[in-house]
Design an enzyme around this catalytic site. Structure first.
Site, PDB file in Angstrom:
ATOM      1  N   CYS A 159       3.492  -3.750  -4.491  1.00  0.00           N
ATOM      2  CA  CYS A 159       3.180  -2.350  -4.171  1.00  0.00           C
ATOM      3  C   CYS A 159       3.684  -1.975  -2.764  1.00  0.00           C
ATOM      4  O   CYS A 159       4.885  -1.862  -2.568  1.00  0.00           O
ATOM      5  CB  CYS A 159       1.693  -2.093  -4.375  1.00  0.00           C
ATOM      6  SG  CYS A 159       1.368  -0.385  -4.764  1.00  0.00           S
ATOM      7  N   GLU A 198      -3.148  -9.277  -8.249  1.00  0.00           N
ATOM      8  CA  GLU A 198      -4.348  -9.931  -7.706  1.00  0.00           C
ATOM      9  C   GLU A 198      -5.636  -9.262  -8.177  1.00  0.00           C
ATOM     10  O   GLU A 198      -6.714  -9.809  -7.999  1.00  0.00           O
ATOM     11  CB  GLU A 198      -4.281  -9.968  -6.167  1.00  0.00           C
ATOM     12  CG  GLU A 198      -4.640  -8.682  -5.442  1.00  0.00           C
ATOM     13  CD  GLU A 198      -3.561  -7.595  -5.488  1.00  0.00           C
ATOM     14  OE1 GLU A 198      -2.542  -7.745  -6.186  1.00  0.00           O
ATOM     15  OE2 GLU A 198      -3.766  -6.564  -4.804  1.00  0.00           O
ATOM     16  N   HIS A 206      -0.417  -4.472  -8.990  1.00  0.00           N
ATOM     17  CA  HIS A 206      -1.276  -5.401  -8.242  1.00  0.00           C
ATOM     18  C   HIS A 206      -1.736  -6.557  -9.135  1.00  0.00           C
ATOM     19  O   HIS A 206      -2.756  -6.421  -9.817  1.00  0.00           O
ATOM     20  CB  HIS A 206      -2.528  -4.665  -7.736  1.00  0.00           C
ATOM     21  CG  HIS A 206      -2.287  -3.752  -6.589  1.00  0.00           C
ATOM     22  ND1 HIS A 206      -2.630  -4.069  -5.292  1.00  0.00           N
ATOM     23  CD2 HIS A 206      -1.736  -2.523  -6.536  1.00  0.00           C
ATOM     24  CE1 HIS A 206      -2.300  -3.069  -4.491  1.00  0.00           C
ATOM     25  NE2 HIS A 206      -1.764  -2.116  -5.222  1.00  0.00           N
TER      26      HIS A 206
END
Ligand code: GLN
Length: 227
Positions: A110, A203, A201
């Site tokens: 990102c 994570e 993302h």
């Protein structure tokens, strides 16, 4: 295809694992975990660190130039690219990090992808230019500025979920750039040699396959559990 709106940056973080979990100390010898840096100026250090531990690495927060010593690969997390660029200057990290990006494996997610791009709009400082592409910041517009959906990334995983939060949109990729992930026919994951970047993302889900792919396939590191 299921598509779920994510109401806000914080709202997307319901799956947050324990962030206070101690990070294992480096051990010498064949069982040592590869030390992977996570830029820790702004943006999400803790969730990337947890994912890196899960795939057999030792995460290290990088917020000063001296932290780069002994680091084998880097993750540039999401956050706010304009703020990150300012903080890179004020901490003295810009030059050493740029040197690292020129020679070592890096994953940008990102805002991290924006830092690695050659061209991006409305930024206070130049980007690193490590991947020959042009990106439009916040390119999905207001209506769908945050959402989650399945990503087509066959070399990583067929059913990868992507969480997009005020994500950039890749508007141009150069000839030397490999597109490894698409969403609705648009590139959302690109790679140029040792440098990979995604607009979503990884994570924020429990799925560690993107981090595992980066560590093994892009960085060529051997994580602890594989030794
Ligand atoms: N919109 C942010 C930027 O322009 C990126 C958002 C993110 O990293 N989730 O830097």
């Amino acid at each position: 295809m299921t598509r779920r709106r994510v109401s806000s940056h914080r709202g997307g973080r319901t799956a947050r694992p324990a962030t206070s979990r101690p990070v294992p100390a480096a051990v010498s010898g064949p069982s040592a975990r590869p030390r992977v840096g996570v830029l820790g100026l702004q943006g999400d250090f803790a969730l990337h660190a947890a994912a890196l531990v899960a795939v057999g690495c030792e995460p290290v927060r990088i917020s000063l130039p001296e932290h780069l010593e002994g680091i084998e690969a880097m993750v540039l997390p999401g956050g706010e690219s304009s703020t990150m660029l300012r903080l890179l200057d004020s901490t003295g990290l810009r030059a050493p990090l740029e040197a690292f990006v020129r020679t070592r494996p890096v994953l940008g997610t990102c805002a991290g992808l924006i830092l690695l791009s050659r061209e991006a709009d409305r930024l206070p400082r130049p980007t690193f230019g490590a991947i020959d592409m042009a990106v439009e910041r916040n390119g999905w517009g207001r209506q769908v500025h945050s959402f989650e959906d399945t990503i087509d990334a066959p070399t990583v995983a067929r059913d990868l979920r992507g969480v997009f939060i005020r994500a950039p949109r890749i508007r141009r990729v150069g000839k030397g750039v490999e597109v490894f992930a698409n969403y609705q026919g648009e590139p959302v994951g690109v790679r140029q040699g040792r440098v990979a970047a995604i607009t979503f993302h990884p994570e924020l889900t429990e799925d560690r396959r993107l981090h595992a792919w980066f560590v093994r396939e892009v960085a060529g590191l051997i994580p602890a559990e594989a030794r």
